[in-house]
Design a protein around this motif. Structure first.
Motif, PDB file in Angstrom:
ATOM      1  N   ALA A  34      16.225   6.484  -6.271  1.00 18.91           N
ATOM      2  CA  ALA A  34      15.728   5.189  -6.717  1.00 18.91           C
ATOM      3  C   ALA A  34      14.476   4.832  -5.915  1.00 18.91           C
ATOM      4  CB  ALA A  34      16.789   4.119  -6.520  1.00 18.91           C
ATOM      5  N   PRO A  35      13.482   4.285  -6.579  1.00 24.52           N
ATOM      6  CA  PRO A  35      12.284   3.885  -5.830  1.00 24.52           C
ATOM      7  C   PRO A  35      12.613   2.751  -4.869  1.00 24.52           C
ATOM      8  CG  PRO A  35      12.173   3.090  -8.089  1.00 24.52           C
ATOM      9  CD  PRO A  35      13.390   3.964  -7.985  1.00 24.52           C
ATOM     10  N   GLY A  36      11.925   2.723  -3.748  1.00 26.24           N
ATOM     11  CA  GLY A  36      12.120   1.674  -2.766  1.00 26.24           C
ATOM     12  C   GLY A  36      11.517   0.372  -3.251  1.00 26.24           C
ATOM     13  N   PRO A  37      11.590  -0.658  -2.419  1.00 27.10           N
ATOM     14  CA  PRO A  37      11.018  -1.936  -2.835  1.00 27.10           C
ATOM     15  C   PRO A  37       9.518  -1.819  -3.041  1.00 27.10           C
ATOM     16  CG  PRO A  37      11.722  -2.009  -0.540  1.00 27.10           C
ATOM     17  CD  PRO A  37      12.174  -0.697  -1.099  1.00 27.10           C
ATOM     18  N   SER A  38       9.031  -2.494  -4.036  1.00 27.96           N
ATOM     19  CA  SER A  38       7.607  -2.444  -4.322  1.00 27.96           C
ATOM     20  C   SER A  38       6.856  -3.339  -3.346  1.00 27.96           C
ATOM     21  CB  SER A  38       7.339  -2.892  -5.755  1.00 27.96           C
ATOM     22  OG  SER A  38       7.651  -4.271  -5.879  1.00 27.96           O
ATOM     23  N   ALA A  39       5.545  -3.198  -3.333  1.00 28.71           N
ATOM     24  CA  ALA A  39       4.729  -4.017  -2.443  1.00 28.71           C
ATOM     25  C   ALA A  39       4.826  -5.492  -2.807  1.00 28.71           C
ATOM     26  CB  ALA A  39       3.275  -3.561  -2.498  1.00 28.71           C
ATOM     27  N   ALA A  40       5.160  -5.792  -4.066  1.00 24.56           N
ATOM     28  CA  ALA A  40       5.279  -7.185  -4.493  1.00 24.56           C
ATOM     29  C   ALA A  40       6.606  -7.803  -4.063  1.00 24.56           C
ATOM     30  CB  ALA A  40       5.129  -7.271  -5.996  1.00 24.56           C
ATOM     31  N   ASP A  41       7.555  -6.977  -3.635  1.00 21.42           N
ATOM     32  CA  ASP A  41       8.866  -7.476  -3.235  1.00 21.42           C
ATOM     33  C   ASP A  41       8.836  -7.842  -1.759  1.00 21.42           C
ATOM     34  OD1 ASP A  41      11.521  -8.103  -3.013  1.00 21.42           O
ATOM     35  OD2 ASP A  41      12.203  -6.024  -2.989  1.00 21.42           O
ATOM     36  N   ASP A  42       8.855  -9.148  -1.481  1.00 17.83           N
ATOM     37  CA  ASP A  42       8.800  -9.610  -0.103  1.00 17.83           C
ATOM     38  C   ASP A  42      10.186  -9.821   0.491  1.00 17.83           C
ATOM     39  OD1 ASP A  42       6.067  -9.563  -0.316  1.00 17.83           O
ATOM     40  OD2 ASP A  42       5.896 -11.689  -0.792  1.00 17.83           O
ATOM     41  N   ARG A  47       4.968 -14.612   1.729  1.00 17.79           N
ATOM     42  CA  ARG A  47       3.619 -14.260   2.171  1.00 17.79           C
ATOM     43  C   ARG A  47       2.798 -15.534   2.314  1.00 17.79           C
ATOM     44  NH1 ARG A  47       0.974 -10.588  -1.876  1.00 17.79           N
ATOM     45  NH2 ARG A  47       1.392 -12.487  -2.983  1.00 17.79           N
ATOM     46  N   VAL A  48       2.173 -15.704   3.460  1.00 19.45           N
ATOM     47  CA  VAL A  48       1.349 -16.891   3.695  1.00 19.45           C
ATOM     48  C   VAL A  48      -0.129 -16.543   3.827  1.00 19.45           C
ATOM     49  CG1 VAL A  48       3.179 -18.306   4.675  1.00 19.45           C
ATOM     50  CG2 VAL A  48       1.804 -16.872   6.182  1.00 19.45           C
ATOM     51  N   ALA A  49      -0.453 -15.286   4.036  1.00 19.02           N
ATOM     52  CA  ALA A  49      -1.864 -14.900   4.157  1.00 19.02           C
ATOM     53  C   ALA A  49      -2.037 -13.425   3.843  1.00 19.02           C
ATOM     54  CB  ALA A  49      -2.379 -15.192   5.560  1.00 19.02           C
ATOM     55  N   THR A  50      -3.167 -13.111   3.238  1.00 22.58           N
ATOM     56  CA  THR A  50      -3.584 -11.730   3.019  1.00 22.58           C
ATOM     57  C   THR A  50      -4.957 -11.593   3.633  1.00 22.58           C
ATOM     58  OG1 THR A  50      -2.332 -11.607   0.962  1.00 22.58           O
ATOM     59  CG2 THR A  50      -4.040  -9.949   1.295  1.00 22.58           C
ATOM     60  N   LEU A  51      -5.072 -10.666   4.562  1.00 18.13           N
ATOM     61  CA  LEU A  51      -6.317 -10.510   5.325  1.00 18.13           C
ATOM     62  C   LEU A  51      -6.865  -9.099   5.155  1.00 18.13           C
ATOM     63  CD1 LEU A  51      -4.720 -12.197   8.393  1.00 18.13           C
ATOM     64  CD2 LEU A  51      -6.515 -13.221   7.032  1.00 18.13           C
ATOM     65  N   ALA A  52      -8.151  -8.955   5.408  1.00 24.18           N
ATOM     66  CA  ALA A  52      -8.798  -7.655   5.264  1.00 24.18           C
ATOM     67  C   ALA A  52      -8.761  -6.825   6.545  1.00 24.18           C
ATOM     68  CB  ALA A  52     -10.248  -7.842   4.826  1.00 24.18           C
TER      69      ALA A  52
END
Length: 104
Positions: A34-42, A47-52
């Protein structure tokens, strides 16, 4: 003729047993199917911030820690870092993120 067929039964059974053993061990020791949790699954986190930059994410995490907010940083790809907190801390964390100058 019967003697010759009898001599072949033993090796044939051994070969079949060996093939069965190989197939069983490949199945038993293969990786997860089975595939693991996706990147969208928190999960339980928000999620409070996405940084570069990794350094910015670690600085924000230190700021949140100083404010008593538990957080973690996830690196889902190159030049991308996400800061996650527990839902009960998300409101205060977003206020600090805004003060930090890094929008979600």
């Amino acid at each position: 003729m019967l003697v010759d067929a009898g001599r072949l039964i033993g090796p044939a059974v051994a070969v079949m047993a060996l093939i069965g053993l190989v197939l069983f061990t490949r199945w038993a020791f293969s990786g997860p199917r089975a595939p693991g949790p996706s990147a969208a699954d928190d999960g339980l986190l928000t999620r409070v911030a996405t940084l570069a930059h990794r350094e910015s994410a670690l600085q924000l995490r230190a700021l949140l820690s100083d404010a008593g907010i538990r957080s973690t940083v996830r690196f889902p790809g190159a030049h991308r870092a996400e800061v996650l907190v527990f839902p009960e801390d998300a409101g205060r964390a977003r206020e600090l993120v805004a003060a930090f100058g890094s929008p979600e």
